[in-house]
Design a protein around this motif. Structure first.
Motif, PDB file in Angstrom:
ATOM      1  N   ALA A 180     -12.289 -39.120  36.098  1.00 28.93           N
ATOM      2  CA  ALA A 180     -12.392 -39.299  34.648  1.00 28.93           C
ATOM      3  C   ALA A 180     -13.766 -38.872  34.137  1.00 28.93           C
ATOM      4  N   GLU A 181     -14.802 -39.135  34.920  1.00 29.14           N
ATOM      5  CA  GLU A 181     -16.151 -38.728  34.527  1.00 29.14           C
ATOM      6  C   GLU A 181     -16.295 -37.213  34.470  1.00 29.14           C
ATOM      7  N   GLN A 182     -15.426 -36.515  35.202  1.00 35.38           N
ATOM      8  CA  GLN A 182     -15.410 -35.059  35.186  1.00 35.38           C
ATOM      9  C   GLN A 182     -14.370 -34.515  34.193  1.00 35.38           C
ATOM     10  N   ALA A 183     -13.809 -35.406  33.363  1.00 35.46           N
ATOM     11  CA  ALA A 183     -12.796 -35.049  32.365  1.00 35.46           C
ATOM     12  C   ALA A 183     -11.488 -34.608  32.994  1.00 35.46           C
ATOM     13  N   VAL A 184     -11.239 -35.010  34.240  1.00 30.80           N
ATOM     14  CA  VAL A 184      -9.965 -34.722  34.901  1.00 30.80           C
ATOM     15  C   VAL A 184      -8.996 -35.843  34.558  1.00 30.80           C
ATOM     16  N   MET A 185      -7.912 -35.490  33.873  1.00 27.59           N
ATOM     17  CA  MET A 185      -6.957 -36.480  33.391  1.00 27.59           C
ATOM     18  C   MET A 185      -5.720 -36.493  34.284  1.00 27.59           C
ATOM     19  N   PRO A 186      -5.173 -37.668  34.582  1.00 23.70           N
ATOM     20  CA  PRO A 186      -4.008 -37.748  35.480  1.00 23.70           C
ATOM     21  C   PRO A 186      -2.758 -37.143  34.865  1.00 23.70           C
ATOM     22  N   MET A 187      -1.829 -36.754  35.734  1.00 19.37           N
ATOM     23  CA  MET A 187      -0.513 -36.252  35.318  1.00 19.37           C
ATOM     24  C   MET A 187       0.524 -37.110  36.026  1.00 19.37           C
ATOM     25  N   PRO A 188       0.714 -38.346  35.570  1.00 22.87           N
ATOM     26  CA  PRO A 188       1.496 -39.336  36.325  1.00 22.87           C
ATOM     27  C   PRO A 188       2.975 -39.022  36.457  1.00 22.87           C
ATOM     28  N   ASP A 189       3.494 -38.117  35.663  1.00 20.72           N
ATOM     29  CA  ASP A 189       4.927 -37.811  35.742  1.00 20.72           C
ATOM     30  C   ASP A 189       5.267 -36.829  36.862  1.00 20.72           C
ATOM     31  N   LEU A 190       4.249 -36.311  37.534  1.00 21.29           N
ATOM     32  CA  LEU A 190       4.474 -35.327  38.594  1.00 21.29           C
ATOM     33  C   LEU A 190       4.058 -35.946  39.924  1.00 21.29           C
ATOM     34  N   ASN A 191       5.012 -36.549  40.601  1.00 26.52           N
ATOM     35  CA  ASN A 191       4.709 -37.297  41.824  1.00 26.52           C
ATOM     36  C   ASN A 191       5.258 -36.644  43.082  1.00 26.52           C
ATOM     37  N   THR A 192       6.481 -36.157  43.047  1.00 26.14           N
ATOM     38  CA  THR A 192       7.129 -35.650  44.257  1.00 26.14           C
ATOM     39  C   THR A 192       6.860 -34.157  44.423  1.00 26.14           C
ATOM     40  N   PRO A 193       7.005 -33.649  45.644  1.00 27.93           N
ATOM     41  CA  PRO A 193       6.857 -32.197  45.855  1.00 27.93           C
ATOM     42  C   PRO A 193       7.786 -31.381  44.961  1.00 27.93           C
ATOM     43  N   GLU A 194       8.994 -31.868  44.745  1.00 29.01           N
ATOM     44  CA  GLU A 194       9.949 -31.135  43.914  1.00 29.01           C
ATOM     45  C   GLU A 194       9.495 -31.094  42.449  1.00 29.01           C
ATOM     46  N   GLN A 195       8.995 -32.209  41.945  1.00 32.29           N
ATOM     47  CA  GLN A 195       8.507 -32.242  40.569  1.00 32.29           C
ATOM     48  C   GLN A 195       7.300 -31.326  40.394  1.00 32.29           C
ATOM     49  N   ILE A 196       6.430 -31.314  41.386  1.00 33.95           N
ATOM     50  CA  ILE A 196       5.217 -30.505  41.306  1.00 33.95           C
ATOM     51  C   ILE A 196       5.558 -29.021  41.241  1.00 33.95           C
ATOM     52  N   MET A 197       6.428 -28.550  42.123  1.00 33.24           N
ATOM     53  CA  MET A 197       6.752 -27.126  42.136  1.00 33.24           C
ATOM     54  C   MET A 197       7.636 -26.745  40.939  1.00 33.24           C
ATOM     55  N   GLY A 198       8.431 -27.679  40.441  1.00 29.46           N
ATOM     56  CA  GLY A 198       9.186 -27.422  39.219  1.00 29.46           C
ATOM     57  C   GLY A 198       8.262 -27.204  38.035  1.00 29.46           C
ATOM     58  N   PHE A 199       7.180 -27.967  37.982  1.00 27.06           N
ATOM     59  CA  PHE A 199       6.180 -27.787  36.930  1.00 27.06           C
ATOM     60  C   PHE A 199       5.532 -26.415  37.036  1.00 27.06           C
ATOM     61  N   VAL A 200       5.204 -25.993  38.260  1.00 25.40           N
ATOM     62  CA  VAL A 200       4.618 -24.662  38.460  1.00 25.40           C
ATOM     63  C   VAL A 200       5.567 -23.587  37.940  1.00 25.40           C
ATOM     64  N   ARG A 201       6.846 -23.719  38.244  1.00 27.06           N
ATOM     65  CA  ARG A 201       7.826 -22.732  37.810  1.00 27.06           C
ATOM     66  C   ARG A 201       7.875 -22.630  36.279  1.00 27.06           C
ATOM     67  N   SER A 202       7.876 -23.764  35.604  1.00 28.24           N
ATOM     68  CA  SER A 202       7.953 -23.747  34.143  1.00 28.24           C
ATOM     69  C   SER A 202       6.679 -23.177  33.520  1.00 28.24           C
ATOM     70  N   ASP A 203       5.522 -23.482  34.113  1.00 27.82           N
ATOM     71  CA  ASP A 203       4.277 -22.951  33.561  1.00 27.82           C
ATOM     72  C   ASP A 203       4.139 -21.451  33.819  1.00 27.82           C
ATOM     73  N   MET A 204       4.730 -20.955  34.895  1.00 29.44           N
ATOM     74  CA  MET A 204       4.726 -19.509  35.124  1.00 29.44           C
ATOM     75  C   MET A 204       5.354 -18.783  33.937  1.00 29.44           C
ATOM     76  N   ALA A 205       6.470 -19.301  33.445  1.00 27.80           N
ATOM     77  CA  ALA A 205       7.139 -18.680  32.302  1.00 27.80           C
ATOM     78  C   ALA A 205       6.283 -18.782  31.045  1.00 27.80           C
ATOM     79  N   ARG A 206       5.629 -19.927  30.862  1.00 31.54           N
ATOM     80  CA  ARG A 206       4.805 -20.121  29.664  1.00 31.54           C
ATOM     81  C   ARG A 206       3.609 -19.173  29.668  1.00 31.54           C
ATOM     82  N   TYR A 207       2.938 -19.069  30.815  1.00 29.78           N
ATOM     83  CA  TYR A 207       1.760 -18.196  30.891  1.00 29.78           C
ATOM     84  C   TYR A 207       2.146 -16.723  30.767  1.00 29.78           C
ATOM     85  N   ALA A 208       3.296 -16.354  31.294  1.00 29.40           N
ATOM     86  CA  ALA A 208       3.745 -14.968  31.173  1.00 29.40           C
ATOM     87  C   ALA A 208       3.896 -14.601  29.701  1.00 29.40           C
ATOM     88  N   ALA A 209       4.417 -15.536  28.906  1.00 26.21           N
ATOM     89  CA  ALA A 209       4.575 -15.284  27.475  1.00 26.21           C
ATOM     90  C   ALA A 209       3.220 -15.146  26.787  1.00 26.21           C
TER      91      ALA A 209
END
Length: 328
Positions: free
Chosen positions: A289-318
């Motif tokens: 928190a002192e480094q301004a790093v904020m938690p992402m509590p909804d991403l806990n499992t390996p599947e959730q984490i890689m699903g998030f990566v997949r969705s952000d790939m599409a967003r960044y491509a746009a």
């Protein structure tokens, strides 16, 4: 003496019971038998490197072996270090701590040497970091309006500092340029630390750096923070206005930090690493928190984490297409 020894042993045996049951079971299923190599695909000093080193110590204590951070910069969005991990032995002894450059890379590189989702297993989403636009304190521009006026009065003269093609720092600069239709080009450095030094020495006009790595330079007077790229001010920089406050809501970008293993790493190994990182994050929550790093509590499992990566790939491509950037 015997009773004291028995009490000590019983106390030690009871410690794992304090951990959540899932984490305790994961740790019991696999333990590393040698140090774990943690590849950071950027130069030392950037946000990814800072977070990796904060996490390394508590994870080492939990997992029972040292985590050794190794910087392997090079290639668009850290492709050199990432490709190394993708092709490493999938036994849990080599992992990567990367940024959202991992999801940006496919928008920049036509022939990726690996699949950003299929070739990795999510270990931990370590957090997200708001980004802040910083200039050299000797620059005449004292605020965002004056910076924009300076760039527009001198088209093509100035450059902004990028941490390398496809990094969060590069994306932040490109978004600022595109939102304001500015005639300014990036200079690509080998990591966030060198990019910030480019601003400090006056080689580049500004950089859009994650607050985690910029904070020390801002507080030390090496750079001046003009605007936080997002809707809200950052708790660690309460006097710096947000982009939305200044009438620029489109200028919004966060960095995120992710830990991953090669995709063929056995599930019990990934589970053990996932549990160790989750426990470590709670232990160092205040430091993050002192480094301004904020938690992402909804991403806990390996599947959730890689699903998030997949969705952000599409967003960044746009976003990159909108900036006129095409894969090469």
């Amino acid at each position: 003496m015997q009773r004291r020894h028995l009490f000590t042993a019983a106390s030690l045996l009871a410690v794992p019971l304090l951990a959540p049951p899932g984490i305790a079971r994961a740790q019991a299923a696999w333990r590393p038998d040698r140090p774990i190599r943690v590849v950071v695909p950027y130069a030392p000093g950037g946000t990814t490197d800072v977070v990796a080193r904060i996490m390394a110590e508590p994870v080492s204590q939990i997992i029972g072996q040292p985590l050794v951070v190794e910087n392997r910069p090079g290639g668009a969005a850290g492709l050199v270090g990432t490709d190394f991990v993708a092709k490493s032995t999938p036994d849990g002894h080599t992992i990567i701590v990367h940024s959202n450059g991992h999801a940006i890379a496919p928008a920049l590189v036509a022939r990726m040497p690996f699949d950003p989702v299929a070739d990795f297993a999510g270990v931990s989403m370590c957090g997200r970091v708001p980004q802040v636009l910083c200039v050299n304190p000797r620059l005449p521009a004292q605020n965002l309006a004056e910076l924009l006026a300076l760039i527009r009065a001198n088209p093509g003269r100035y450059h902004f500092a990028s941490a390398g093609i496809g990094t969060a720092v590069h994306l932040g600069g490109e978004m600022f340029r595109a939102v304001n239709r500015l005639d300014i080009a990036p200079v690509h450095y080998r990591g966030g630390g060198p990019a910030m030094q480019g601003v400090i020495t006056g080689e580049a006009l500004f950089t859009v750096d994650p607050i985690a790595s910029a904070l020390g330079h801002i507080r030390g007077g090496n750079v001046r923070a003009l605007v936080v790229a997002g809707a809200e001010r950052a708790p660690t920089l309460p006097d710096v206005p947000s982009a939305s406050e200044l009438g620029m809501p489109e200028f919004a970008v966060d960095a995120w930090i992710i830990a991953m293993a090669p995709s063929r790493t056995p599930a019990p190994v990934v589970a053990a690493l996932n549990g160790a990182f989750a426990m470590a994050q709670r232990q160092v929550a205040q430091r993050l928190a002192e480094q301004a790093v904020m938690p992402m509590p909804d991403l806990n499992t390996p599947e959730q984490i890689m699903g998030f990566v997949r969705s952000d790939m599409a967003r960044y491509a746009a976003v990159m297409r909108g900036a006129g950037i095409r894969p090469e």
